[in-house]
Write a protein that holds these residues in place. Structure first.
Motif, PDB file in Angstrom:
ATOM      1  N   TYR A  23      -4.858   5.827  31.961  1.00  0.00           N
ATOM      2  CA  TYR A  23      -5.393   4.568  31.439  1.00  0.00           C
ATOM      3  C   TYR A  23      -4.386   3.419  31.577  1.00  0.00           C
ATOM      4  O   TYR A  23      -4.336   2.517  30.739  1.00  0.00           O
ATOM      5  CB  TYR A  23      -5.852   4.731  29.988  1.00  0.00           C
ATOM      6  CG  TYR A  23      -7.208   5.392  29.884  1.00  0.00           C
ATOM      7  CD1 TYR A  23      -8.382   4.645  29.918  1.00  0.00           C
ATOM      8  CD2 TYR A  23      -7.323   6.775  29.789  1.00  0.00           C
ATOM      9  CE1 TYR A  23      -9.636   5.251  29.837  1.00  0.00           C
ATOM     10  CE2 TYR A  23      -8.564   7.402  29.714  1.00  0.00           C
ATOM     11  CZ  TYR A  23      -9.720   6.636  29.744  1.00  0.00           C
ATOM     12  OH  TYR A  23     -10.954   7.240  29.680  1.00  0.00           O
ATOM     13  N   GLY A  24      -3.582   3.462  32.618  1.00  0.00           N
ATOM     14  CA  GLY A  24      -2.622   2.404  32.879  1.00  0.00           C
ATOM     15  C   GLY A  24      -1.297   2.560  32.180  1.00  0.00           C
ATOM     16  O   GLY A  24      -0.385   1.752  32.373  1.00  0.00           O
ATOM     17  N   GLY A  25      -1.164   3.595  31.356  1.00  0.00           N
ATOM     18  CA  GLY A  25       0.118   3.817  30.681  1.00  0.00           C
ATOM     19  C   GLY A  25       0.323   2.908  29.495  1.00  0.00           C
ATOM     20  O   GLY A  25       1.307   2.156  29.429  1.00  0.00           O
ATOM     21  N   GLY A  26      -0.582   2.957  28.535  1.00  0.00           N
ATOM     22  CA  GLY A  26      -0.484   2.111  27.352  1.00  0.00           C
ATOM     23  C   GLY A  26       0.449   2.657  26.289  1.00  0.00           C
ATOM     24  O   GLY A  26       1.181   3.635  26.506  1.00  0.00           O
ATOM     25  N   GLN A  27       0.429   2.003  25.147  1.00  0.00           N
ATOM     26  CA  GLN A  27       1.241   2.420  24.000  1.00  0.00           C
ATOM     27  C   GLN A  27       0.397   3.295  23.082  1.00  0.00           C
ATOM     28  O   GLN A  27      -0.740   2.958  22.762  1.00  0.00           O
ATOM     29  CB  GLN A  27       1.743   1.185  23.240  1.00  0.00           C
ATOM     30  CG  GLN A  27       2.689   0.318  24.054  1.00  0.00           C
ATOM     31  CD  GLN A  27       2.779  -1.086  23.479  1.00  0.00           C
ATOM     32  OE1 GLN A  27       1.826  -1.857  23.544  1.00  0.00           O
ATOM     33  NE2 GLN A  27       3.922  -1.421  22.919  1.00  0.00           N
TER      34      GLN A  27
ATOM     35  N   HIS B 220       1.388   0.680  34.191  1.00  0.00           N
ATOM     36  CA  HIS B 220       0.795   0.733  35.527  1.00  0.00           C
ATOM     37  C   HIS B 220      -0.658   0.252  35.445  1.00  0.00           C
ATOM     38  O   HIS B 220      -1.602   1.060  35.531  1.00  0.00           O
ATOM     39  CB  HIS B 220       0.875   2.159  36.081  1.00  0.00           C
ATOM     40  CG  HIS B 220       2.279   2.683  36.166  1.00  0.00           C
ATOM     41  ND1 HIS B 220       3.139   2.346  37.183  1.00  0.00           N
ATOM     42  CD2 HIS B 220       2.980   3.486  35.313  1.00  0.00           C
ATOM     43  CE1 HIS B 220       4.310   2.948  36.984  1.00  0.00           C
ATOM     44  NE2 HIS B 220       4.233   3.631  35.854  1.00  0.00           N
ATOM     45  N   PRO B 221      -0.852  -1.043  35.258  1.00  0.00           N
ATOM     46  CA  PRO B 221      -2.205  -1.560  34.993  1.00  0.00           C
ATOM     47  C   PRO B 221      -3.210  -1.275  36.100  1.00  0.00           C
ATOM     48  O   PRO B 221      -4.406  -1.187  35.832  1.00  0.00           O
ATOM     49  CB  PRO B 221      -1.968  -3.062  34.817  1.00  0.00           C
ATOM     50  CG  PRO B 221      -0.635  -3.348  35.442  1.00  0.00           C
ATOM     51  CD  PRO B 221       0.171  -2.112  35.248  1.00  0.00           C
ATOM     52  N   GLY B 222      -2.739  -1.103  37.326  1.00  0.00           N
ATOM     53  CA  GLY B 222      -3.659  -0.863  38.427  1.00  0.00           C
ATOM     54  C   GLY B 222      -4.402   0.456  38.334  1.00  0.00           C
ATOM     55  O   GLY B 222      -5.428   0.631  39.017  1.00  0.00           O
ATOM     56  N   SER B 223      -3.937   1.380  37.503  1.00  0.00           N
ATOM     57  CA  SER B 223      -4.589   2.694  37.401  1.00  0.00           C
ATOM     58  C   SER B 223      -5.593   2.768  36.250  1.00  0.00           C
ATOM     59  O   SER B 223      -6.285   3.779  36.107  1.00  0.00           O
ATOM     60  CB  SER B 223      -3.538   3.789  37.217  1.00  0.00           C
ATOM     61  OG  SER B 223      -2.899   3.663  35.956  1.00  0.00           O
ATOM     62  N   ARG B 224      -5.700   1.729  35.449  1.00  0.00           N
ATOM     63  CA  ARG B 224      -6.528   1.812  34.252  1.00  0.00           C
ATOM     64  C   ARG B 224      -8.016   1.965  34.572  1.00  0.00           C
ATOM     65  O   ARG B 224      -8.722   2.797  33.989  1.00  0.00           O
ATOM     66  CB  ARG B 224      -6.318   0.570  33.379  1.00  0.00           C
ATOM     67  CG  ARG B 224      -7.070   0.614  32.041  1.00  0.00           C
ATOM     68  CD  ARG B 224      -6.567  -0.473  31.110  1.00  0.00           C
ATOM     69  NE  ARG B 224      -7.223  -0.405  29.821  1.00  0.00           N
ATOM     70  CZ  ARG B 224      -8.252  -1.168  29.449  1.00  0.00           C
ATOM     71  NH1 ARG B 224      -8.732  -2.078  30.303  1.00  0.00           N
ATOM     72  NH2 ARG B 224      -8.795  -1.045  28.257  1.00  0.00           N
ATOM     73  N   ASP B 225      -8.506   1.196  35.512  1.00  0.00           N
ATOM     74  CA  ASP B 225      -9.942   1.192  35.785  1.00  0.00           C
ATOM     75  C   ASP B 225     -10.442   2.537  36.290  1.00  0.00           C
ATOM     76  O   ASP B 225     -11.575   2.935  36.000  1.00  0.00           O
ATOM     77  CB  ASP B 225     -10.284   0.095  36.803  1.00  0.00           C
ATOM     78  CG  ASP B 225     -10.195  -1.301  36.200  1.00  0.00           C
ATOM     79  OD1 ASP B 225     -10.115  -1.403  34.958  1.00  0.00           O
ATOM     80  OD2 ASP B 225     -10.196  -2.276  36.976  1.00  0.00           O
TER      81      ASP B 225
ATOM     82  N   ARG C 254     -13.822   7.277  35.190  1.00  0.00           N
ATOM     83  CA  ARG C 254     -13.897   8.739  35.143  1.00  0.00           C
ATOM     84  C   ARG C 254     -14.350   9.245  33.778  1.00  0.00           C
ATOM     85  O   ARG C 254     -15.216  10.117  33.692  1.00  0.00           O
ATOM     86  CB  ARG C 254     -12.522   9.320  35.479  1.00  0.00           C
ATOM     87  CG  ARG C 254     -12.444  10.834  35.452  1.00  0.00           C
ATOM     88  CD  ARG C 254     -11.035  11.294  35.825  1.00  0.00           C
ATOM     89  NE  ARG C 254     -10.906  12.745  35.807  1.00  0.00           N
ATOM     90  CZ  ARG C 254      -9.777  13.410  36.055  1.00  0.00           C
ATOM     91  NH1 ARG C 254      -8.681  12.734  36.366  1.00  0.00           N
ATOM     92  NH2 ARG C 254      -9.733  14.720  36.014  1.00  0.00           N
ATOM     93  N   TRP C 255     -13.769   8.705  32.698  1.00  0.00           N
ATOM     94  CA  TRP C 255     -13.988   9.265  31.363  1.00  0.00           C
ATOM     95  C   TRP C 255     -14.524   8.258  30.345  1.00  0.00           C
ATOM     96  O   TRP C 255     -14.754   8.619  29.193  1.00  0.00           O
ATOM     97  CB  TRP C 255     -12.678   9.851  30.821  1.00  0.00           C
ATOM     98  CG  TRP C 255     -12.364  11.223  31.352  1.00  0.00           C
ATOM     99  CD1 TRP C 255     -13.165  12.027  32.121  1.00  0.00           C
ATOM    100  CD2 TRP C 255     -11.158  11.969  31.143  1.00  0.00           C
ATOM    101  NE1 TRP C 255     -12.540  13.210  32.404  1.00  0.00           N
ATOM    102  CE2 TRP C 255     -11.295  13.208  31.810  1.00  0.00           C
ATOM    103  CE3 TRP C 255      -9.975  11.716  30.467  1.00  0.00           C
ATOM    104  CZ2 TRP C 255     -10.299  14.184  31.810  1.00  0.00           C
ATOM    105  CZ3 TRP C 255      -8.981  12.672  30.465  1.00  0.00           C
ATOM    106  CH2 TRP C 255      -9.140  13.904  31.128  1.00  0.00           C
ATOM    107  N   GLY C 256     -14.699   7.014  30.733  1.00  0.00           N
ATOM    108  CA  GLY C 256     -15.128   6.004  29.777  1.00  0.00           C
ATOM    109  C   GLY C 256     -13.946   5.333  29.102  1.00  0.00           C
ATOM    110  O   GLY C 256     -12.786   5.524  29.491  1.00  0.00           O
ATOM    111  N   THR C 257     -14.206   4.513  28.101  1.00  0.00           N
ATOM    112  CA  THR C 257     -13.146   3.799  27.416  1.00  0.00           C
ATOM    113  C   THR C 257     -12.254   4.754  26.624  1.00  0.00           C
ATOM    114  O   THR C 257     -12.629   5.899  26.354  1.00  0.00           O
ATOM    115  CB  THR C 257     -13.727   2.737  26.471  1.00  0.00           C
ATOM    116  OG1 THR C 257     -14.644   3.369  25.575  1.00  0.00           O
ATOM    117  CG2 THR C 257     -14.456   1.661  27.263  1.00  0.00           C
ATOM    118  N   VAL C 258     -11.088   4.271  26.259  1.00  0.00           N
ATOM    119  CA  VAL C 258     -10.090   5.088  25.560  1.00  0.00           C
ATOM    120  C   VAL C 258     -10.678   5.692  24.286  1.00  0.00           C
ATOM    121  O   VAL C 258     -11.467   5.065  23.579  1.00  0.00           O
ATOM    122  CB  VAL C 258      -8.867   4.213  25.222  1.00  0.00           C
ATOM    123  CG1 VAL C 258      -7.941   4.917  24.237  1.00  0.00           C
ATOM    124  CG2 VAL C 258      -8.111   3.849  26.491  1.00  0.00           C
TER     125      VAL C 258
END
Length: 373
Positions: free
Chosen positions: A282-286, A334-339, A344-348
């Motif tokens: 999911y882009g590597g969030g906190q 890594h924001p480019g990987s979030r979408d 694939r799995w929907g929102t967090v």
């Protein structure tokens, strides 16, 4: 690490709302606890729905136990005990194979997640993970000691978990994040260590000896520049490493201090903690739970200001209904990987019960949680 001191008044401001979120966290966990005792990882998230993890559940149960809800935490431990007792024959086979010098396939190991009735589930998963079994031992012992309960209630499951860990503790396996099965992960070894140390006064199995072997192994291969590492052979850190200090006691002193410093330096941004620098999930969030874990460690170490900083950051991530997610996207690595993960799995996942359980732990550590009778 700082000497213990009272947090600044500004940190205490709004403590009533922080207490309200603790009450709401308890309510959310109880609302979603299965009738059989399992804590679902997340009630609506596509990949987690219908499954319970020993890892998530053990920390969730600790938060619930600290809050004072003895019945709910005990029902979770009852569930885990039933699940593990149902795996007695499987573990006996694994122990016998180990005694013969055989190395069973990863697919023969116990799963990391279970359906609410204790089955494996029908869809494939990254299943060989040993951390949750150590975490459950630590959690059930801590709960029983806190509330004066008899551990014999859970003896069958305890014996299965201990026998399993003694047989397979030194094998590479997936980590907390269900990645990199080829490595030996320091946080995984820390969780096993914590569980075996906790249960060692109550078992005739060689739990203490295995715990000592884990400490020796990590001292030799899991430290770089004075701090613990993500796995053997790397210098990288991971947001789960503070658990090797508190609560699992794998390291102390200068190694503990250096580990907390390294995690804060590399992964903490404004109170929110990332999993690891290369994280693309999911882009590597906190992550809420990792912020609470670091805050918990800071509180125990005497940095009360730092612990309050993390608690307040977590509270700021709750939605209007008080739900805490798994992670937030304010500072993606890594924001480019979030979408691709959303597709694939929907929102967090939200609510994530582990996030709420960790909030309860930190809130209790800071003394703001209302204790139930």
């Amino acid at each position: 690490m700082k000497d213990e001191q009272a947090p600044a008044p500004s940190l205490r401001s709004g403590a009533g709302k922080l207490k309200d979120l603790a009450d709401r966290s308890h309510a959310i966990i109880i609302e979603h606890q299965d009738v059989g005792g399992a804590y679902p990882a997340a009630p609506t998230f596509s990949a987690y729905k219908g499954y319970a993890w020993l890892r998530d559940g053990s920390f969730t149960a600790e938060g619930i136990s600290r809050y004072g809800d003895v019945a709910s935490a005990s029902r979770f431990h009852d569930w885990a005990d039933r699940v593990l007792r149902g795996r007695r024959a499987q573990v006996d086979d694994l122990c016998a194979a180990a005694a013969r010098g055989e190395v069973p396939a990863d697919s023969a190991m116990l799963p990391t997640r279970f359906t609410f009735d204790g089955a494996d589930g029908s869809d494939p998963w990254w299943d060989f993970q040993t951390d949750g079994y150590g975490m459950w031992l630590w959690s059930v012992v801590t709960h029983a000691a806190r509330h004066g309960l008899d551990l014999e209630r859970w003896r069958g499951g305890i014996d299965v978990a201990v026998d399993y860990l003694v047989a397979v503790w030194d094998r590479p396996c997936y980590d907390w994040w269900e990645e990199h099965v080829e490595h030996r992960h320091v946080s995984t070894l820390g969780a096993i260590h914590g569980g075996l140390v906790a249960i060692s006064p109550y078992t005739s199995a060689p739990a203490s000896a295995v715990a000592a072997s884990i400490r020796e192994l990590v001292d030799a291969h899991g430290i770089h520049d004075g701090h613990l590492t993500k796995w053997f052979g790397t210098s990288a850190v991971d947001g789960s490493l503070p658990a090797c200090v508190v609560p699992f006691g794998l390291v102390s002193g200068s190694t503990a201090a250096a580990t907390l410093t390294a995690v804060a330096r590399e992964l903490d941004v404004d109170g929110g903690v990332h999993r690891f620098r290369a994280d693309v999930f999911y882009g590597g969030g906190q992550w809420i739970l990792l912020s609470a874990l670091l805050g918990w460690n800071l509180a125990v170490a005497g940095d009360v200001d730092g612990a309050w900083r993390h608690l307040r950051w977590i509270a700021a991530q709750a939605d209007a209904d008080g739900n805490l997610p798994e992670q937030v996207p304010h500072h993606l690595l890594h924001p480019g990987s979030r979408d691709e993960w959303i597709a694939r799995w929907g929102t967090v996942a939200s609510p994530l019960l582990w996030s709420h359980g960790m909030y309860l732990i930190l809130a209790d550590e800071l003394g703001i949680t209302r204790k139930a009778d």
